[in-house]
Design a protein around this motif. Structure first.
Motif, PDB file in Angstrom:
ATOM      1  N   ALA A  14       0.853  -1.196   0.000  1.00  0.00           N
ATOM      2  CA  ALA A  14       0.000   0.000   0.000  1.00  0.00           C
ATOM      3  C   ALA A  14       0.883   1.238   0.000  1.00  0.00           C
ATOM      4  CB  ALA A  14      -0.898  -0.019   1.225  1.00  0.00           C
ATOM      5  N   TYR A  15       0.427   2.253  -0.665  1.00  0.00           N
ATOM      6  CA  TYR A  15       1.149   3.542  -0.649  1.00  0.00           C
ATOM      7  C   TYR A  15       0.307   4.574   0.063  1.00  0.00           C
ATOM      8  CZ  TYR A  15       4.426   1.798  -4.127  1.00  0.00           C
ATOM      9  OH  TYR A  15       5.390   1.099  -4.775  1.00  0.00           O
ATOM     10  N   GLY A  16       0.930   5.620   0.516  1.00  0.00           N
ATOM     11  CA  GLY A  16       0.222   6.727   1.152  1.00  0.00           C
ATOM     12  C   GLY A  16      -0.167   6.357   2.571  1.00  0.00           C
ATOM     13  N   GLU A  24      -3.986   0.632  -1.858  1.00  0.00           N
ATOM     14  CA  GLU A  24      -3.367  -0.683  -1.935  1.00  0.00           C
ATOM     15  C   GLU A  24      -3.154  -1.007  -3.407  1.00  0.00           C
ATOM     16  OE1 GLU A  24      -5.291  -4.159  -0.079  1.00  0.00           O
ATOM     17  OE2 GLU A  24      -3.532  -4.131   1.236  1.00  0.00           O
ATOM     18  N   VAL A  25      -1.898  -1.142  -3.796  1.00  0.00           N
ATOM     19  CA  VAL A  25      -1.545  -1.317  -5.201  1.00  0.00           C
ATOM     20  C   VAL A  25      -1.388  -2.803  -5.527  1.00  0.00           C
ATOM     21  CG1 VAL A  25       0.220  -0.815  -6.904  1.00  0.00           C
ATOM     22  CG2 VAL A  25      -0.465   0.930  -5.278  1.00  0.00           C
ATOM     23  N   VAL A  26      -0.850  -3.546  -4.580  1.00  0.00           N
ATOM     24  CA  VAL A  26      -0.776  -5.002  -4.719  1.00  0.00           C
ATOM     25  C   VAL A  26      -1.664  -5.552  -3.604  1.00  0.00           C
ATOM     26  CG1 VAL A  26       0.723  -7.025  -4.563  1.00  0.00           C
ATOM     27  CG2 VAL A  26       1.526  -4.972  -5.743  1.00  0.00           C
ATOM     28  N   ALA A  44      -2.256  -4.368 -17.500  1.00  0.00           N
ATOM     29  CA  ALA A  44      -2.350  -3.007 -18.017  1.00  0.00           C
ATOM     30  C   ALA A  44      -1.453  -2.083 -17.204  1.00  0.00           C
ATOM     31  CB  ALA A  44      -3.800  -2.533 -17.929  1.00  0.00           C
ATOM     32  N   SER A  45      -1.205  -0.937 -17.766  1.00  0.00           N
ATOM     33  CA  SER A  45      -0.402   0.053 -17.060  1.00  0.00           C
ATOM     34  C   SER A  45      -1.112   0.442 -15.760  1.00  0.00           C
ATOM     35  CB  SER A  45      -0.222   1.276 -17.963  1.00  0.00           C
ATOM     36  OG  SER A  45       0.423   2.282 -17.261  1.00  0.00           O
ATOM     37  N   GLY A  46      -0.362   0.503 -14.684  1.00  0.00           N
ATOM     38  CA  GLY A  46      -0.952   0.877 -13.395  1.00  0.00           C
ATOM     39  C   GLY A  46      -1.524  -0.298 -12.634  1.00  0.00           C
ATOM     40  N   SER A  47      -1.362  -1.500 -13.164  1.00  0.00           N
ATOM     41  CA  SER A  47      -1.964  -2.651 -12.480  1.00  0.00           C
ATOM     42  C   SER A  47      -1.103  -3.150 -11.313  1.00  0.00           C
ATOM     43  CB  SER A  47      -2.202  -3.786 -13.483  1.00  0.00           C
ATOM     44  OG  SER A  47      -0.991  -4.102 -14.139  1.00  0.00           O
ATOM     45  N   GLY A  48       0.091  -2.599 -11.169  1.00  0.00           N
ATOM     46  CA  GLY A  48       0.934  -2.965 -10.018  1.00  0.00           C
ATOM     47  C   GLY A  48       2.096  -3.870 -10.372  1.00  0.00           C
ATOM     48  N   LYS A  49       2.413  -3.982 -11.672  1.00  0.00           N
ATOM     49  CA  LYS A  49       3.483  -4.886 -12.097  1.00  0.00           C
ATOM     50  C   LYS A  49       4.849  -4.448 -11.552  1.00  0.00           C
ATOM     51  CE  LYS A  49       2.880  -4.060 -16.475  1.00  0.00           C
ATOM     52  NZ  LYS A  49       1.818  -3.008 -16.441  1.00  0.00           N
ATOM     53  N   SER A  50       5.163  -3.166 -11.735  1.00  0.00           N
ATOM     54  CA  SER A  50       6.481  -2.685 -11.289  1.00  0.00           C
ATOM     55  C   SER A  50       6.610  -2.790  -9.779  1.00  0.00           C
ATOM     56  CB  SER A  50       6.697  -1.238 -11.725  1.00  0.00           C
ATOM     57  OG  SER A  50       6.764  -1.175 -13.131  1.00  0.00           O
ATOM     58  N   THR A  51       5.525  -2.506  -9.100  1.00  0.00           N
ATOM     59  CA  THR A  51       5.544  -2.621  -7.639  1.00  0.00           C
ATOM     60  C   THR A  51       5.875  -4.058  -7.247  1.00  0.00           C
ATOM     61  OG1 THR A  51       3.837  -0.923  -7.596  1.00  0.00           O
ATOM     62  CG2 THR A  51       4.178  -2.173  -5.577  1.00  0.00           C
ATOM     63  N   LEU A  52       5.232  -5.005  -7.952  1.00  0.00           N
ATOM     64  CA  LEU A  52       5.470  -6.414  -7.666  1.00  0.00           C
ATOM     65  C   LEU A  52       6.923  -6.795  -7.958  1.00  0.00           C
ATOM     66  CD1 LEU A  52       4.275  -9.153  -6.871  1.00  0.00           C
ATOM     67  CD2 LEU A  52       3.715  -9.526  -9.283  1.00  0.00           C
TER      68      LEU A  52
HETATM   69  P1  ADP Z   1       2.626  -0.804 -13.493  1.00  0.00           P
HETATM   70  O1  ADP Z   1       4.085  -1.090 -13.438  1.00  0.00           O
HETATM   71  O2  ADP Z   1       1.826  -2.009 -13.599  1.00  0.00           O
HETATM   72  O3  ADP Z   1       2.297   0.171 -14.544  1.00  0.00           O
HETATM   73  P2  ADP Z   1       3.048   0.312 -10.875  1.00  0.00           P
HETATM   74  O4  ADP Z   1       3.373  -0.834 -10.036  1.00  0.00           O
HETATM   75  O5  ADP Z   1       4.147   1.157 -11.338  1.00  0.00           O
HETATM   76  O6  ADP Z   1       2.186  -0.172 -12.112  1.00  0.00           O
HETATM   77  O7  ADP Z   1       2.020   1.229 -10.132  1.00  0.00           O
HETATM   78  C1  ADP Z   1       0.809   0.729  -9.648  1.00  0.00           C
HETATM   79  C2  ADP Z   1       0.035   1.837  -8.965  1.00  0.00           C
HETATM   80  O8  ADP Z   1       0.704   2.240  -7.834  1.00  0.00           O
HETATM   81  C3  ADP Z   1      -0.108   3.060  -9.852  1.00  0.00           C
HETATM   82  O9  ADP Z   1      -1.484   3.473  -9.789  1.00  0.00           O
HETATM   83  C4  ADP Z   1       0.765   4.078  -9.239  1.00  0.00           C
HETATM   84  O10 ADP Z   1       0.188   5.346  -9.326  1.00  0.00           O
HETATM   85  C5  ADP Z   1       0.861   3.628  -7.809  1.00  0.00           C
HETATM   86  N1  ADP Z   1       2.197   3.925  -7.260  1.00  0.00           N
HETATM   87  C6  ADP Z   1       3.337   3.397  -7.660  1.00  0.00           C
HETATM   88  N2  ADP Z   1       4.352   3.845  -6.900  1.00  0.00           N
HETATM   89  C7  ADP Z   1       3.823   4.679  -5.983  1.00  0.00           C
HETATM   90  C8  ADP Z   1       4.328   5.453  -4.912  1.00  0.00           C
HETATM   91  N3  ADP Z   1       5.630   5.477  -4.605  1.00  0.00           N
HETATM   92  N4  ADP Z   1       3.488   6.192  -4.175  1.00  0.00           N
HETATM   93  C9  ADP Z   1       2.146   6.168  -4.453  1.00  0.00           C
HETATM   94  N5  ADP Z   1       1.611   5.454  -5.426  1.00  0.00           N
HETATM   95  C10 ADP Z   1       2.416   4.717  -6.207  1.00  0.00           C
END
Ligand code: ADP
Ligand code: MG
Length: 655
Positions: A14-16, A24-26, A44-52
């Motif tokens: 979760a962020y914030g 909660e992103v993941v 899709a973009s924003g689905s949480g892949k990079s976070t994962l």
């Molecule tokens: P993807 O790689 O699938 O495009 P991300 O994992 O980069 O997605 O991001 C998923 C969601 O988390 C996005 O909606 C993004 O705005 C949010 N997000 C990513 N990093 C942060 C952060 N450091 N603080 C707040 N929100 C974030």
């Protein structure tokens, strides 16, 4: 089935939450990845892949859930062990390449091996071989901005493979590439997967994902489809790596320290590059240290020079000389008188080698049309010996002259020059002192010394008796000069004189005994105070220089936050980053120190040309240099620690 290499259980991120709404992103991902797998994570973009992926690569920690790497709970690992995983187990490939802009392709590829402590020769060879294999043999010396996107991505793949790259984590590796370069990069990943590397590919493109054996689809932070559930599990008995091996290596390896020598060298090179790129800014900042070091060295050199001059004067005047003069015993009484009878009595002391009454004053002297005001002293025949001041032309007056109060004079060099002309022969000629004619017998050696407005060469010496009778009209000496028999026993001589004088003056202390050595030492002490004061000014400018170093280091840490993130992603430990930036701070101030010393030598040369005594001491130079280095360490520590404590993900994604 064997232990999965990677196992996630209900991972959430979760962020914030503090001042922004908690998102909660993941949202609860569980999955297992085994050796030999080629996995695509698509969404899709924003689905949480990079976070994962950041969580998978141990760049970031999940908010909740469990992550087992080769059966080990990642939450239990310390930052060094996580760095080990990033360095030895993972290899990252990012959409934006994330190469260090100031380094060449070769240097970028070598970086993970530096942190792993690989010997230089092996490192160079391996990096060159990897670049060659990826078709970049002719580009090893190019910096990232001199490479195309596809080439940069291949450099980053080579970097991911540098320490083995058992698990390649590629986040949209083709995202920024044209289709041709993208296809090449995909072909490379395919090849790596077939060679036994675990490849985890993140993409938003289904077509790209289709290249993988297994496709995991995520949407809004949840796995919505995993092809592994449909198909037969992949071969687990891959000849490549087993989870068990990696775990054992982690247990052994994470505590090992890298080869500090290689790292230090690399840190120095990197520091030098950064300094050179920002040379104008660096030069301005270093002025403080340069001025500080230069002034410390010059001050000390001037102080030492004048001290040596004083010492030399002390040797010229002799330190066994005592002065005896009258002094008021109390405020109301006149100063005591020392008579010639007392001089005679004192001369009988065994500790006294020579004794000379002195009477003197400034007087007008004339020869022809030339005249001047000179110090005229009545002295006896001990004068040359007591003052270590020989006659260079003619002769000094004799005991007979003294007895007969002969009107004869010995003159200083400047008196001769002023009355007779430079180098003129004055011997046998007459001068008028206050209208009394005196015949010149000799010329004194030039002393070249002066104290205040008095020039010792502007001096006329006449017999004491002649001065008393013909010039001063008084027989009492102004003061008495005494040479002690033994210069090492001046104190005892003083005591003996004091004892006798007290007896002669009926116990009244209306006289004063001083000596040259004490006077000169007092002068030297004043000079020491002066150089101490100047030294503290220098210390202040060093302090200012140190603050400059801190400022520039804080700036550089901020500017290079991304670079720090890249270094961390390739396996730098916190202490590696600390060492890197501390090295930069120290190098910075060392350059300042060396420049300061060079400046000091230049100034010293100038002072020497201006006839000012300077004496450089190795101690002062080394001390000032050490001060500069210490300044670097002290003022560089805070920024370096700040860099080392950065969060890898935040650093990587910073602007
Ligand atoms: P993807 O790689 O699938 O495009 P991300 O994992 O980069 O997605 O991001 C998923 C969601 O988390 C996005 O909606 C993004 O705005 C949010 N997000 C990513 N990093 C942060 C952060 N450091 N603080 C707040 N929100 C974030
Ligand atoms: Mg992304």
């Amino acid at each position: 089935m064997s232990t999965p290499l990677i196992e996630l259980r209900d991972i959430r991120k979760a962020y914030g939450g503090i001042d922004t709404p908690l998102v909660e992103v993941v949202r609860g991902i569980s999955l297992a990845i085994h050796p030999g797998e080629f996995v695509a994570i698509v969404g899709a973009s924003g689905s949480g892949k990079s976070t994962l992926m950041n969580i998978l690569g141990c760049l970031d920690r999940p908010t909740s859930g469990e992550y087992y790497f080769a059966g080990k709970d990642v939450a239990m690992l310390d930052s060094d062990e996580l760095a080990w995983l990033r360095r030895e187990a993972f290899g990252f490939v990012f959409q934006g390449y994330h190469l260090i802009a100031s380094g060449s392709a070769q240097e970028n590829v070598e970086m993970p091996a530096i942190y792993a402590g690989t010997p230089a020769a092996e490192r160079h060879a391996r990096a060159a071989a990897l670049l060659d294999r990826l078709g970049l043999a002719s580009r090893t010396a190019n910096r990232p901005h001199q490479l195309s996107g596809g080439q940069q991505q291949r450099v980053s793949i080579a970097r991911a493979l540098m320490n083995g790259g058992h698990i390649i984590l590629a986040d949209e590796p083709t995202g920024a590439l044209d289709s041709q370069s993208g296809a090449e990069v995909m072909a490379l990943l395919d090849e790596l997967a077939s060679q036994g590397h675990v490849v985890i590919l993140i993409t938003h493109d289904r077509e790209v994902a289709a290249r993988a054996q297994r496709v995991i689809e995520i949407r809004d932070g949840l796995v919505v489809n995993d092809s592994a559930n449909e198909q037969a599990p992949p071969p687990t008995s891959h000849p490549g790596l087993q989870a068990e091996d990696l775990r054992q290596r982690l247990d052994r390896g994470a505590t090992e320290s890298g080869a500090w020598k290689g790292e230090l060298l690399e840190a120095l090179q990197a520091a030098w590059r950064v300094m050179w790129i920002n040379r104008f800014r660096t030069a301005l900042t270093l002025l403080g240290i340069v001025i500080g070091v230069a002034s410390v060295v010059v001050m000390l050199a001037v102080g030492e020079g004048s001290k040596r001059q004083v010492m030399a004067q002390m040797a010229a005047f002799g330190s066994n000389i005592l002065y005896l003069s009258g002094k008021s015993a109390t405020l109301r009484e006149p100063a005591g008188l020392i008579t010639l009878d007392e001089v005679a009595a004192l001369s009988g002391l065994p500790q006294v080698k020579m004794i000379m009454p002195v009477i003197g004053n400034k007087m007008m002297a004339r020869h022809g049309n030339n005249n001047g005001s000179f110090y005229v002293g009545g002295n006896n025949t001990y004068f040359p010996e007591i003052f270590n001041w020989p006659v260079v032309e003619g002769a000094f007056f004799t005991e007979a002259d003294e007895q007969s109060a002969a009107a004869v004079a010995v003159i200083g060099q400047k008196v001769r020059d002023k009355l007779f002309g430079p180098q003129a022969n004055a011997l046998g000629r007459y001068i008028l002192i206050e209208n009394v004619p005196f015949q010149v017998l000799g010329v004194l050696q030039g002393k070249g010394a002066s104290s205040g407005s008095e020039d010792s060469d502007e001096r006329i010496v006449v017999p004491y008796s002649a001065a008393a009778i013909r010039l001063f009209g008084s027989r009492d000496p102004e003061y008495i000069t005494i040479a002690a028999a033994d210069s090492r026993r001046v104190k005892e001589t003083e005591a003996a004189i004091d004892h006798l004088m007290r007896k002669l003056h009926n116990g009244k202390q209306d006289y004063e005994l001083t000596n040259d050595a004490a006077l000169i030492q007092a002068e030297a002490r004043t000079q020491n105070t002066l150089s101490l004061m100047l030294g503290s000014i220098a210390a202040i400018s060093l302090l200012v220089g140190g603050i400059g170093v801190m400022n520039i280091m804080l700036m550089t840490v901020r500017e290079r936050t991304r670079e720090i993130g890249i270094r961390m992603a390739t396996g730098a430990r916190q202490r590696d980053i600390l060492r890197q930036f501390l090295t930069e701070a120290v190098l910075l101030s060392m350059v300042g120190g060396v420049t300061g010393i060079a400046l000091a030598v230049l100034i010293g040369g100038g002072l020497l040309l201006a006839n000012i005594a300077v004496a450089f001491s190795l101690g002062a130079v080394l001390g000032a240099f050490a001060c500069a280095v210490i300044t670097g360490v002290v003022f560089g520590f805070m920024p370096a620690r700040k860099a080392a404590r950065l969060d890898p993900v935040k650093a990587l994604t910073s602007e």
